[in-house]
Design an enzyme around this catalytic site. Structure first.
Site, short mmCIF file in Angstrom:
data_model
loop_
_atom_site.label_atom_id
_atom_site.label_comp_id
_atom_site.label_asym_id
_atom_site.label_seq_id
_atom_site.Cartn_x
_atom_site.Cartn_y
_atom_site.Cartn_z
N GLY A 1 33.95 44.91 30.99
CA GLY A 1 33.95 44.48 32.38
C GLY A 1 32.58 44.68 32.99
O GLY A 1 31.69 45.30 32.38
N SER A 2 32.39 44.21 34.19
CA SER A 2 31.06 44.21 34.80
C SER A 2 30.52 45.62 35.02
O SER A 2 29.32 45.87 34.83
CB SER A 2 31.11 43.46 36.13
OG SER A 2 32.06 44.05 37.01
N GLU B 1 30.83 48.19 33.28
CA GLU B 1 30.57 48.92 32.04
C GLU B 1 29.41 48.32 31.23
O GLU B 1 28.91 48.95 30.30
CB GLU B 1 31.81 48.93 31.13
CG GLU B 1 32.99 49.68 31.69
CD GLU B 1 33.71 48.88 32.78
OE1 GLU B 1 34.01 49.45 33.83
OE2 GLU B 1 33.94 47.66 32.57
N GLU C 1 43.72 46.10 28.21
CA GLU C 1 43.38 47.51 28.12
C GLU C 1 44.47 48.37 27.50
O GLU C 1 44.18 49.41 26.89
CB GLU C 1 43.00 48.06 29.50
CG GLU C 1 41.63 47.61 29.98
CD GLU C 1 41.65 46.32 30.76
OE1 GLU C 1 42.68 45.60 30.73
OE2 GLU C 1 40.64 46.01 31.42
N HIS D 1 37.79 49.17 32.13
CA HIS D 1 37.14 48.50 33.26
C HIS D 1 37.69 49.00 34.58
O HIS D 1 38.77 48.57 35.02
CB HIS D 1 37.32 47.00 33.15
CG HIS D 1 36.64 46.21 34.23
ND1 HIS D 1 35.40 46.56 34.72
CD2 HIS D 1 37.02 45.10 34.91
CE1 HIS D 1 35.06 45.71 35.66
NE2 HIS D 1 36.01 44.81 35.80
N HIS E 1 67.53 63.06 25.00
CA HIS E 1 67.43 61.71 25.56
C HIS E 1 68.57 61.42 26.52
O HIS E 1 68.46 60.53 27.36
CB HIS E 1 67.41 60.68 24.41
CG HIS E 1 66.98 59.31 24.85
ND1 HIS E 1 67.13 58.20 24.06
CD2 HIS E 1 66.39 58.86 25.99
CE1 HIS E 1 66.67 57.14 24.69
NE2 HIS E 1 66.23 57.51 25.86
N GLY F 1 58.31 57.24 23.95
CA GLY F 1 59.39 56.30 24.24
C GLY F 1 58.91 55.04 24.91
O GLY F 1 59.67 54.09 25.07
#
Length: 518
Positions: A25-26, A28, A47, A70, A277, A395
């Site tokens: 992205g800009s 980075e 991402e 980003h 669970h 999960g």
């Protein structure tokens, strides 16, 4: 004087983090100016895929992976798999771009107001350095914290204009972070095992993270102890064809107590024994049983509802137990009864997994995300070698497919098999593109039942006969694979399945098999 980028690249090289995972992205881009030839950049098309690939890579190498996201939007996309990395105890150094420091007071476009707070609570440590010159030190601290047991992800937010600022050299430090067991506690645990009438071991993912497979086998054989896999364990810790293997604990209070009822001393290794669970009632352990827990995660020790805990890495603790333990001879328990083989008359998930077990080499690596087929997988696809099984400990969905890509990048000489439900695969289908770009030796096996079968299972548990929003019969995974540059085949009967699996397992690059199951 060198720049922050120069010093950081040198630090990453010294730490062994020369593979970077990201979706550029800009904010980075300045990091990648004059990108060095001995580094590689692995692009993910979203991402969450980036984070999943880095997770698989870090687990495959045993060292922290570098992730570049980003700004806040990219961090937001990655949060689901960041949660999974947190539960997997995967060491990651996650970085994200921030707008230029000079315009931060004006809340600019792509500005992150509280960047270091956003990924919490799923990181061990997070910061946005106060000065540009502090960036290398922050990244080193993030690496050290990520690698300290219990391992996990860390986060650094970096303003876009920091990379080109002048920066003095930064020398990486060495920090010893082994978690060693208490000799007194080990002696007490060894005495309890020696005195047991019928001991049991319960292995979780920490056994694999600590490389303690052989020590568990040795301790089990010394005590003739039945060995179970902990509920929802994310990795393999014991050979499932061993005569002492006892099967898998279900993530239910009553089921755990029933399975362990015949044992008087239970040793849990590398993770929780009492992971649930669904809600339950009654005791957490058989009333007369003595429970011991050993693992590197002090949080697991703190919330465990029963037992005495030793906070230590499994390989250190097991070495100490083997040195201290001298039981009297015991009879070996009866071996686990295996289910009868399926004949292929019905194209079930169990049959598909049985044939995969028949055709694959035992050293191939299974990365699994097929929740509704977990039971058939336990019955039909035994894990026989250390470090050959990985799954999500959270999960959450969307981890398995990109994690298989990261695993193949980490272990390029091993065949990787991603066993995926069709619903799970669609959470991160873009990961196929990275597999094609890097020509990785991965078999993507899609168990296609055309719906979220796990939800139908839970629907039956709650007495619901009709569920909305759970059907997707139109998906064509061979076409989806072709669109990402991966060849694929579909199989809806036993003969077609064998041909497709043989083709895929023999391929040098990525392939996809769509197994259409009843």
């Amino acid at each position: 004087m060198r720049t922050v980028r120069d010093v950081t690249i040198a630090l990453l090289r010294e730490l062994g983090m020369t593979t970077l995972f990201g979706n550029p992205g800009s904010t980075e881009l300045p990091l990648f100016r004059d990108f060095p030839d001995d580094f590689r950049y692995v692009m993910g098309l979203q991402e969450s895929v980036v984070l999943g690939m880095a997770d698989g890579f870090a687990q495959g190498t045993g060292r922290a992976a570098f992730v570049n996201l980003h700004s806040s939007a990219g961090v937001g996309h990655a949060l689901g798999n960041l949660f999974t990395a947190w539960k997997n105890q995967t060491p990651l150094v996650v970085t994200a771009g921030q707008q230029a420091r000079a315009i931060l007071p004006y809340e600019p476009f792509l500005f992150a107001e509280r960047a270091a707070e956003f990924p919490r609570p799923f990181v061990k440590w997070a910061c946005e350095p106060a000065r540009a010159q502090d960036v290398p030190a922050a990244i080193e601290r993030a690496w050290l914290v990520a690698m300290e047991p219990p391992c996990g992800p860390t986060f650094v937010s970096i303003p876009i204009d920091d990379w080109d600022q002048p920066c003095p050299p930064h020398q990486a430090r060495r920090v010893a972070a082994d978690r060693l067991p208490s000799p007194v506690a080990i002696a007490e645990c060894a005495a309890a095992l020696d005195a047991a009438r019928q001991p049991a071991l319960v292995v979780a993912a920490g056994v694999a993270r600590d490389g303690a497979w052989e020590q568990v086998v040795a301790l089990a054989e010394r005590h003739q102890a039945r060995v179970y896999v902990a509920p929802m364990a994310g990795r393999c810790g014991f050979p499932e064809d061993h005569a002492l293997f006892g099967g898998f604990l279900t993530a239910s209070r009553e089921a755990i107590v029933a399975t362990l009822a015949s044992h008087d001393v239970i040793l849990g290794l590398g993770g929780p024994v009492n992971l649930y669970h669904v809600d339950g009632q009654g005791p957490h352990m058989p009333p007369e049983a003595d429970l011991w827990l050993i693992g590197d995660n002090h949080v697991h020790a703190a919330w465990a509802p029963a037992g005495q805990a030793i906070v230590a890495q499994c390989h250190h603790a097991l070495d100490a137990l083997l040195a201290a333990s001298r039981p009297a001879p015991r009879a070996r328990p009866a071996p686990l009864q295996r289910p009868a083989r399926l004949d292929g008359a019905a194209m079930t998930d169990g049959y598909v997994l049985q044939r995969l077990a028949d055709l694959r080499a035992p050293q191939t690596i299974i990365v699994e995300e097929a929740p509704s087929s977990r039971g058939p997988m336990h019955d039909r696809l035994p894990i026989l070698r250390p470090d050959t099984f990985y799954t999500t400990a959270s999960g959450g969905l969307g981890h398995g497919l990109p994690a298989a890509v990261g695993m193949a990048l980490a272990r390029p000489h091993d065949k990787v098999i991603a066993v995926l439900g069709d619903g799970s695969a669609m959470y991160a289908i873009q990961g196929l593109h990275a597999a094609a770009q890097w020509n990785l030796p991965i078999t993507f096996l899609i168990l296609k039942n055309g719906r979220y079968e796990a939800l139908h299972h839970f629907g039956r548990h709650f007495g619901m006969q009709h569920l909305v929003g759970t059907q997707f019969p139109e998906l064509d995974f061979v076409a989806l694979a072709a669109g990402h540059g991966v060849p694929g085949r579909s199989a809806s009967n036993a003969a077609a399945l064998d041909a497709a699996l043989a083709w895929s397992l023999a391929a040098a690059g990525p392939t996809l098999v769509e197994a259409v199951i009843d």
